[in-house]
Write a protein that holds these residues in place. Structure first.
Motif, mmCIF file in Angstrom:
data_model
loop_
_atom_site.group_PDB
_atom_site.id
_atom_site.type_symbol
_atom_site.label_atom_id
_atom_site.label_comp_id
_atom_site.label_asym_id
_atom_site.label_seq_id
_atom_site.Cartn_x
_atom_site.Cartn_y
_atom_site.Cartn_z
ATOM 1 N N TRP A 14 0.848 -1.198 0.000
ATOM 2 C CA TRP A 14 0.000 0.000 0.000
ATOM 3 C C TRP A 14 0.876 1.237 0.000
ATOM 4 O O TRP A 14 1.942 1.264 0.552
ATOM 5 N N ARG A 15 0.426 2.289 -0.651
ATOM 6 C CA ARG A 15 1.220 3.505 -0.678
ATOM 7 C C ARG A 15 0.319 4.715 -0.873
ATOM 8 O O ARG A 15 -0.811 4.610 -1.347
ATOM 9 N N ALA A 16 0.833 5.881 -0.510
ATOM 10 C CA ALA A 16 0.060 7.114 -0.600
ATOM 11 C C ALA A 16 -0.107 7.530 -2.056
ATOM 12 O O ALA A 16 0.772 7.317 -2.886
ATOM 13 N N ILE A 17 -1.223 8.183 -2.339
ATOM 14 C CA ILE A 17 -1.522 8.542 -3.719
ATOM 15 C C ILE A 17 -0.697 9.735 -4.202
ATOM 16 O O ILE A 17 -0.736 10.078 -5.370
ATOM 17 N N ASP A 18 0.064 10.362 -3.275
ATOM 18 C CA ASP A 18 0.863 11.517 -3.692
ATOM 19 C C ASP A 18 2.106 11.110 -4.469
ATOM 20 O O ASP A 18 2.748 11.924 -5.106
ATOM 21 N N VAL A 19 2.485 9.829 -4.415
ATOM 22 C CA VAL A 19 3.730 9.369 -5.012
ATOM 23 C C VAL A 19 3.528 9.103 -6.506
ATOM 24 O O VAL A 19 2.670 8.324 -6.898
ATOM 25 N N GLU A 20 4.337 9.765 -7.321
ATOM 26 C CA GLU A 20 4.280 9.550 -8.756
ATOM 27 C C GLU A 20 5.473 8.692 -9.157
ATOM 28 O O GLU A 20 6.618 9.027 -8.902
ATOM 29 N N GLU A 21 5.195 7.568 -9.803
ATOM 30 C CA GLU A 21 6.262 6.662 -10.176
ATOM 31 C C GLU A 21 6.132 6.263 -11.645
ATOM 32 O O GLU A 21 5.029 6.101 -12.163
ATOM 33 N N ASP A 22 7.259 6.131 -12.281
ATOM 34 C CA ASP A 22 7.275 5.610 -13.634
ATOM 35 C C ASP A 22 6.821 4.161 -13.609
ATOM 36 O O ASP A 22 7.178 3.404 -12.716
ATOM 37 N N ALA A 23 6.044 3.768 -14.570
ATOM 38 C CA ALA A 23 5.493 2.409 -14.587
ATOM 39 C C ALA A 23 6.591 1.356 -14.612
ATOM 40 O O ALA A 23 6.387 0.232 -14.155
ATOM 41 N N GLU A 24 7.759 1.702 -15.164
ATOM 42 C CA GLU A 24 8.829 0.727 -15.277
ATOM 43 C C GLU A 24 9.851 0.846 -14.141
ATOM 44 O O GLU A 24 10.832 0.101 -14.104
ATOM 45 N N SER A 25 9.669 1.808 -13.236
ATOM 46 C CA SER A 25 10.635 1.996 -12.167
ATOM 47 C C SER A 25 10.512 0.881 -11.133
ATOM 48 O O SER A 25 9.459 0.259 -10.980
ATOM 49 N N VAL A 26 11.591 0.649 -10.412
ATOM 50 C CA VAL A 26 11.615 -0.353 -9.362
ATOM 51 C C VAL A 26 11.545 0.358 -8.020
ATOM 52 O O VAL A 26 12.403 1.177 -7.700
ATOM 53 N N ARG A 27 10.525 0.047 -7.255
ATOM 54 C CA ARG A 27 10.394 0.683 -5.940
ATOM 55 C C ARG A 27 11.469 0.163 -5.001
ATOM 56 O O ARG A 27 11.835 -1.008 -5.047
ATOM 57 N N SER A 28 11.927 1.027 -4.114
ATOM 58 C CA SER A 28 12.984 0.662 -3.182
ATOM 59 C C SER A 28 12.426 0.142 -1.868
ATOM 60 O O SER A 28 13.170 -0.076 -0.928
ATOM 61 N N TYR A 29 11.119 -0.085 -1.808
ATOM 62 C CA TYR A 29 10.499 -0.510 -0.559
ATOM 63 C C TYR A 29 9.264 -1.350 -0.835
ATOM 64 O O TYR A 29 8.694 -1.342 -1.932
ATOM 65 N N THR A 30 8.881 -2.102 0.176
ATOM 66 C CA THR A 30 7.574 -2.743 0.208
ATOM 67 C C THR A 30 7.015 -2.540 1.605
ATOM 68 O O THR A 30 7.781 -2.386 2.565
ATOM 69 N N GLU A 31 5.704 -2.501 1.740
ATOM 70 C CA GLU A 31 5.076 -2.132 3.010
ATOM 71 C C GLU A 31 4.026 -3.141 3.442
ATOM 72 O O GLU A 31 3.304 -3.683 2.602
ATOM 73 N N GLU A 32 3.934 -3.367 4.730
ATOM 74 C CA GLU A 32 2.938 -4.267 5.294
ATOM 75 C C GLU A 32 2.332 -3.643 6.547
ATOM 76 O O GLU A 32 3.046 -3.039 7.347
ATOM 77 N N LEU A 33 1.036 -3.800 6.698
ATOM 78 C CA LEU A 33 0.419 -3.442 7.975
ATOM 79 C C LEU A 33 0.859 -4.433 9.036
ATOM 80 O O LEU A 33 1.115 -5.596 8.751
ATOM 81 N N ALA A 34 0.958 -3.971 10.254
ATOM 82 C CA ALA A 34 1.404 -4.838 11.347
ATOM 83 C C ALA A 34 0.564 -4.590 12.585
ATOM 84 O O ALA A 34 0.101 -3.467 12.827
ATOM 85 N N PHE A 35 0.380 -5.645 13.355
ATOM 86 C CA PHE A 35 -0.382 -5.555 14.593
ATOM 87 C C PHE A 35 0.383 -6.270 15.701
ATOM 88 O O PHE A 35 0.885 -7.364 15.493
ATOM 89 N N VAL A 36 0.491 -5.630 16.860
ATOM 90 C CA VAL A 36 1.160 -6.242 17.999
ATOM 91 C C VAL A 36 0.254 -6.121 19.218
ATOM 92 O O VAL A 36 -0.735 -5.382 19.207
ATOM 93 N N GLU A 37 0.606 -6.861 20.256
ATOM 94 C CA GLU A 37 -0.112 -6.756 21.524
ATOM 95 C C GLU A 37 0.860 -6.395 22.628
ATOM 96 O O GLU A 37 1.976 -6.925 22.689
#
Length: 304
Positions: A14-37
């Motif tokens: 998931w990512r914010a809609i403000d980020v503009e990326e070239d369709a062929e570019s390689v993102r430097s990150y991946t994101e996951e929601l996390a839950f802890v107790e």
């Protein structure tokens, strides 16, 4: 008791809609929601941002939000993505007070307000998550009022997994009004600790009696104190403190010097003014990440 940890992989990317990326570019990150107790069963939410294009550093960064913020605030996520590009796993974490609310429950099942002294319960499970995802050490960053929380955590816990802490734009100028403290103390003696106090600075900014008193009795003695040795003096690990040059209302070089002066137990205290940055580092996420990563790199180099 080991805190339960789960990561929602289904939401990876998931990512914010403000980020503009070239369709062929390689993102430097991946994101996951996390839950802890927490160890008492209170659930907390956050997100993990992993590097994808460079080797992952053995140190993870945990970011603790400010007074009325939350883990998914865009400036936090932007800093996290920049940290990932530099090879750092970045965890942006909620505490039990976020969005100016609290999610605690007492033994009667009624909603309660923030208890500052429980901040260590909020931070510890995020450190466990970082270690469980492969980090050897962590650096815990507290933004604004979050800086007080992370400093309190390390002062109380002396956690050996913490390589260092960062006080990012620490909220050192706000103090509890003496008249409000007197009112809160009267209400406390009357058994009204869960009631909401009259309005503070803004219409949306309300506190319960117990929340205000916990700040007066504990939080205001973490980074500095007029009546006792501040908690920060107990911290032995390295400390980085910084402000932006565009947030004089929050802190200046004078405040950085005071943090350094009070941190008498730390092995190393570094301070910096981030040129052109405001309180949320808008448009300065790369510079913020560079400052933190450069400092952490220095710590790991010195430890080798």
């Amino acid at each position: 008791m080991v805190s339960a940890v789960s990561v929602l992989s289904a939401f990876s990317g998931w990512r914010a809609i403000d980020v503009e990326e070239d369709a062929e570019s390689v993102r430097s990150y991946t994101e996951e929601l996390a839950f802890v107790e927490r160890e008492d069963g209170i659930g907390l939410e956050g997100a993990i941002i992993y590097p994808t294009t460079v080797e992952r550093n053995e140190v993870a960064i945990i970011w603790v939000h400010g007074n009325t913020s939350r883990f998914y605030d865009l400036p936090y996520v932007q800093v996290g993505r920049e940290m990932a590009a530099l090879g750092y796993t970045f965890i942006t974490a909620n505490t039990h007070r976020h969005d100016d609310i609290s999610t605690l429950w007492d033994d009667k099942g009624t909603t309660c307000w923030e208890r500052f002294e429980e901040a260590p319960l909020d931070i510890e499970p995020w450190i466990e998550l970082a270690i469980n995802t492969g980090a050897q050490k962590v650096v815990v960053v507290g933004h604004s009022f979050g800086a007080t929380k992370v400093a309190y955590y390390q002062a109380i816990k002396q956690d050996p997994r913490v390589l260092g802490i960062v006080c990012a734009s620490a909220d050192v100028k706000w103090h509890v009004d003496a008249a409000m403290v007197s009112l809160a103390e009267r209400m406390e003696t009357e058994g009204r600790a869960d009631e909401v106090l009259p309005q503070l600075e803004a219409a949306w900014y309300r506190m319960s009696v117990q929340t205000l008193l916990s700040r007066a009795r504990v939080a205001q003695h973490v980074l500095s104190s007029d009546s006792q040795t501040p908690y920060i003096a107990r911290i032995e690990c390295p400390i980085l403190a910084f402000y932006g040059t565009e947030e004089d209302w929050c802190g200046t070089q004078v405040d950085l010097d005071n943090i350094r002066r009070h941190a008498t137990g730390s092995a190393r205290v570094d301070t910096c003014l981030l040129e052109g940055a405001d309180h949320i580092y808008w448009g300065k996420s790369a510079q913020t990440a560079g400052l933190i990563s450069g400092w952490v790199d220095g710590l790991t180099t010195n430890n080798q």
